[in-house]
Scaffold this motif. Structure first.
Motif, PDB file in Angstrom:
ATOM      1  N   THR A  79       0.812  -1.204   0.000  1.00  0.00           N
ATOM      2  CA  THR A  79       0.000   0.000   0.000  1.00  0.00           C
ATOM      3  C   THR A  79       0.854   1.265   0.000  1.00  0.00           C
ATOM      4  O   THR A  79       1.994   1.267   0.480  1.00  0.00           O
ATOM      5  CB  THR A  79      -0.936   0.012   1.230  1.00  0.00           C
ATOM      6  OG1 THR A  79      -1.665   1.238   1.268  1.00  0.00           O
ATOM      7  CG2 THR A  79      -0.143  -0.130   2.524  1.00  0.00           C
ATOM      8  N   SER A  80       0.254   2.330  -0.530  1.00  0.00           N
ATOM      9  CA  SER A  80       0.880   3.651  -0.477  1.00  0.00           C
ATOM     10  C   SER A  80       0.415   4.439   0.737  1.00  0.00           C
ATOM     11  O   SER A  80       0.883   5.548   0.980  1.00  0.00           O
ATOM     12  CB  SER A  80       0.551   4.446  -1.756  1.00  0.00           C
ATOM     13  OG  SER A  80       1.027   3.771  -2.903  1.00  0.00           O
ATOM     14  N   HIS A  81      -0.531   3.869   1.484  1.00  0.00           N
ATOM     15  CA  HIS A  81      -1.087   4.556   2.655  1.00  0.00           C
ATOM     16  C   HIS A  81      -1.005   3.627   3.879  1.00  0.00           C
ATOM     17  O   HIS A  81      -2.033   3.201   4.431  1.00  0.00           O
ATOM     18  CB  HIS A  81      -2.536   4.962   2.399  1.00  0.00           C
ATOM     19  CG  HIS A  81      -2.730   5.744   1.139  1.00  0.00           C
ATOM     20  ND1 HIS A  81      -2.373   7.076   1.022  1.00  0.00           N
ATOM     21  CD2 HIS A  81      -3.207   5.369  -0.079  1.00  0.00           C
ATOM     22  CE1 HIS A  81      -2.656   7.503  -0.196  1.00  0.00           C
ATOM     23  NE2 HIS A  81      -3.150   6.478  -0.896  1.00  0.00           N
ATOM     24  N   ALA A 139      -4.917  -0.801  -2.944  1.00  0.00           N
ATOM     25  CA  ALA A 139      -3.854  -1.628  -2.357  1.00  0.00           C
ATOM     26  C   ALA A 139      -3.850  -3.013  -2.996  1.00  0.00           C
ATOM     27  O   ALA A 139      -4.886  -3.536  -3.421  1.00  0.00           O
ATOM     28  CB  ALA A 139      -4.057  -1.742  -0.850  1.00  0.00           C
ATOM     29  N   GLU A 168       9.603  -1.222  -3.137  1.00  0.00           N
ATOM     30  CA  GLU A 168       9.530  -0.526  -4.425  1.00  0.00           C
ATOM     31  C   GLU A 168       8.884  -1.410  -5.483  1.00  0.00           C
ATOM     32  O   GLU A 168       9.239  -2.582  -5.639  1.00  0.00           O
ATOM     33  CB  GLU A 168      10.941  -0.133  -4.898  1.00  0.00           C
ATOM     34  CG  GLU A 168      10.951   0.645  -6.201  1.00  0.00           C
ATOM     35  CD  GLU A 168      12.346   1.035  -6.627  1.00  0.00           C
ATOM     36  OE1 GLU A 168      12.749   0.644  -7.740  1.00  0.00           O
ATOM     37  OE2 GLU A 168      13.033   1.717  -5.832  1.00  0.00           O
ATOM     38  N   ASN A 208       8.958  -0.955   5.430  1.00  0.00           N
ATOM     39  CA  ASN A 208       8.972   0.300   4.677  1.00  0.00           C
ATOM     40  C   ASN A 208       9.935   0.224   3.484  1.00  0.00           C
ATOM     41  O   ASN A 208      10.743  -0.695   3.353  1.00  0.00           O
ATOM     42  CB  ASN A 208       9.375   1.465   5.594  1.00  0.00           C
ATOM     43  CG  ASN A 208       8.301   1.748   6.635  1.00  0.00           C
ATOM     44  OD1 ASN A 208       7.126   1.886   6.312  1.00  0.00           O
ATOM     45  ND2 ASN A 208       8.716   1.825   7.896  1.00  0.00           N
ATOM     46  N   GLU A 215       7.594   3.003  -7.731  1.00  0.00           N
ATOM     47  CA  GLU A 215       6.925   3.825  -6.706  1.00  0.00           C
ATOM     48  C   GLU A 215       7.193   3.235  -5.330  1.00  0.00           C
ATOM     49  O   GLU A 215       7.134   2.019  -5.133  1.00  0.00           O
ATOM     50  CB  GLU A 215       5.416   3.852  -6.972  1.00  0.00           C
ATOM     51  CG  GLU A 215       4.627   4.729  -5.995  1.00  0.00           C
ATOM     52  CD  GLU A 215       3.131   4.699  -6.282  1.00  0.00           C
ATOM     53  OE1 GLU A 215       2.381   5.244  -5.468  1.00  0.00           O
ATOM     54  OE2 GLU A 215       2.730   4.123  -7.308  1.00  0.00           O
ATOM     55  N   LYS A 216       7.515   4.097  -4.387  1.00  0.00           N
ATOM     56  CA  LYS A 216       7.791   3.657  -3.020  1.00  0.00           C
ATOM     57  C   LYS A 216       6.490   3.247  -2.326  1.00  0.00           C
ATOM     58  O   LYS A 216       5.511   3.995  -2.332  1.00  0.00           O
ATOM     59  CB  LYS A 216       8.468   4.766  -2.212  1.00  0.00           C
ATOM     60  CG  LYS A 216       9.863   5.125  -2.701  1.00  0.00           C
ATOM     61  CD  LYS A 216      10.825   3.962  -2.507  1.00  0.00           C
ATOM     62  CE  LYS A 216      12.232   4.348  -2.954  1.00  0.00           C
ATOM     63  NZ  LYS A 216      13.170   3.196  -2.819  1.00  0.00           N
ATOM     64  N   LYS A 217       6.496   2.069  -1.734  1.00  0.00           N
ATOM     65  CA  LYS A 217       5.326   1.572  -1.022  1.00  0.00           C
ATOM     66  C   LYS A 217       5.759   0.921   0.285  1.00  0.00           C
ATOM     67  O   LYS A 217       6.964   0.779   0.548  1.00  0.00           O
ATOM     68  CB  LYS A 217       4.560   0.551  -1.886  1.00  0.00           C
ATOM     69  CG  LYS A 217       3.927   1.155  -3.142  1.00  0.00           C
ATOM     70  CD  LYS A 217       3.160   0.106  -3.905  1.00  0.00           C
ATOM     71  CE  LYS A 217       2.529   0.687  -5.166  1.00  0.00           C
ATOM     72  NZ  LYS A 217       1.394   1.551  -4.856  1.00  0.00           N
ATOM     73  N   ASP A 274      -8.281   1.536   1.523  1.00  0.00           N
ATOM     74  CA  ASP A 274      -7.351   1.701   0.409  1.00  0.00           C
ATOM     75  C   ASP A 274      -7.732   0.732  -0.714  1.00  0.00           C
ATOM     76  O   ASP A 274      -7.172  -0.359  -0.833  1.00  0.00           O
ATOM     77  CB  ASP A 274      -5.910   1.442   0.869  1.00  0.00           C
ATOM     78  CG  ASP A 274      -4.890   1.772  -0.230  1.00  0.00           C
ATOM     79  OD1 ASP A 274      -5.319   2.248  -1.307  1.00  0.00           O
ATOM     80  OD2 ASP A 274      -3.692   1.552   0.006  1.00  0.00           O
TER      81      ASP A 274
END
Length: 313
Positions: free
Chosen positions: A236-238, A295, A261, A258, A267-269, A292
């Protein structure tokens, strides 16, 4: 001094009695705030199904159930051979459970004991009232269908978080004291039942009783899915939003990895790992779609967990 001592004893007894009344009232009030109708319905269903299993299949086929129900059948059969008259299964079932209910009241909890008492009482009443019907004398058919009916009752009872008493009380008491699951108790009780079945009616009936226990456990597992663990992996991005949802709605812990990628968009996820039960899966899907919807979620079923995992009441 004697009068003072006598007065103190009476006062102490009065205070103790009133405290117990207050404790019972608090227990009943706390139960009334819950979905007690669902629990009572499950107790009724379990009582009826257990009576059908015992009087339609187990008794006519000389097949024994697992746990205290099977132990009650054994004692009833032994009374016929040793005393010359048969003590009803309903009476032996209730007699075995009464001291265990007292143990549960002091060692497990009042709320648990009240619902278990209701379930045990209804089971005994139904076993006594439902007439014995011989649908077939084939012990194999009686074993299969008796296990099917009994397993259904146990499964729906567990889904509604009620206990039928018996070995459940002993296992929960020991688990609460030691923190360990005690499967040996059920194994020992069921093993003793098999031995008595073989000695009383012949070893082929012990094998039929094993079939009953196997079918009953399979049906129970199919209906009661709470104990089945699932691992959810969420990309997820959130992460903060999802973690908050899992903590608040499902009351489960989350492991966060954390700086993951995605290889397509770079994109960092974040990758989140959570262990849930099969019972919580539908709620998990719903809350994820709201929290989300973009996700990526992967769920693995029937995972084995080592370490601390709390079963919700």
């Amino acid at each position: 001094m004697n009068r003072k001592t006598s007065f103190k004893k009476k006062l102490k007894y009065f205070i103790s009695r009133e405290a117990k009344k207050v404790g019972l009232l608090k227990t009943l009030r706390s139960i009334s705030r819950e979905k007690y109708a669902e629990k009572i319905s499950a107790s009724l269903l379990y009582g009826l199904l257990s009576a059908i299993a015992v009087n339609f299949f187990f008794q006519p086929g000389h097949v024994y159930s697992s746990g205290v129900t099977g132990l009650a059948q054994v004692l009833s059969a032994l009374s016929q051979r040793t005393l010359g008259f048969e003590i009803p299964v309903s009476v032996t079932f209730y007699a075995i459970n009464l001291p265990l209910l007292i143990l549960a009241w002091y060692k497990i909890g009042h709320k648990f004991t009240v619902f278990t008492f209701i379930t045990v009482t209804l089971s005994s009443v139904f076993i006594q009232l439902v007439p014995k019907v011989t649908l077939t004398q084939d012990p194999l058919i009686n074993a299969i269908f008796g296990g099917l009916v009994m397993g259904t009752g146990i499964g729906y009872g567990l889904r509604s978080r009620i206990s039928s008493g018996g070995t459940d009380i002993v296992s929960l008491t020991i688990r609460k004291k030691t923190g360990r699951d005690v499967g040996r108790i059920s194994l020992m009780v069921n093993g003793a039942i098999m031995v008595f079945a073989g000695l009383l009616f012949g070893w082929q009936y012990a094998l039929y009783s094993m079939i009953t226990i196997f079918v009953s456990s399979r049906v129970t597992d199919a209906i009661y899915t709470k104990q089945k663990k699932m691992q959810a992996m969420i990309v997820t991005s959130h992460p903060d939003r999802v973690v908050k949802m899992i903590h608040k709605k499902l009351h489960r812990g989350v492991t966060c990895i954390n700086d993951a990628e995605g290889t397509y968009n770079h994109e960092k996820k974040a990758v989140l790992l959570a262990i849930i039960t099969r019972e919580e899966y539908s709620d998990f899907k719903y809350y994820m779609s709201k929290t989300d919807p973009k996700a990526f979620v992967s769920v693995a079923e029937n995972v084995h967990v080592m370490g601390r995992f709390v079963d919700m009441d």
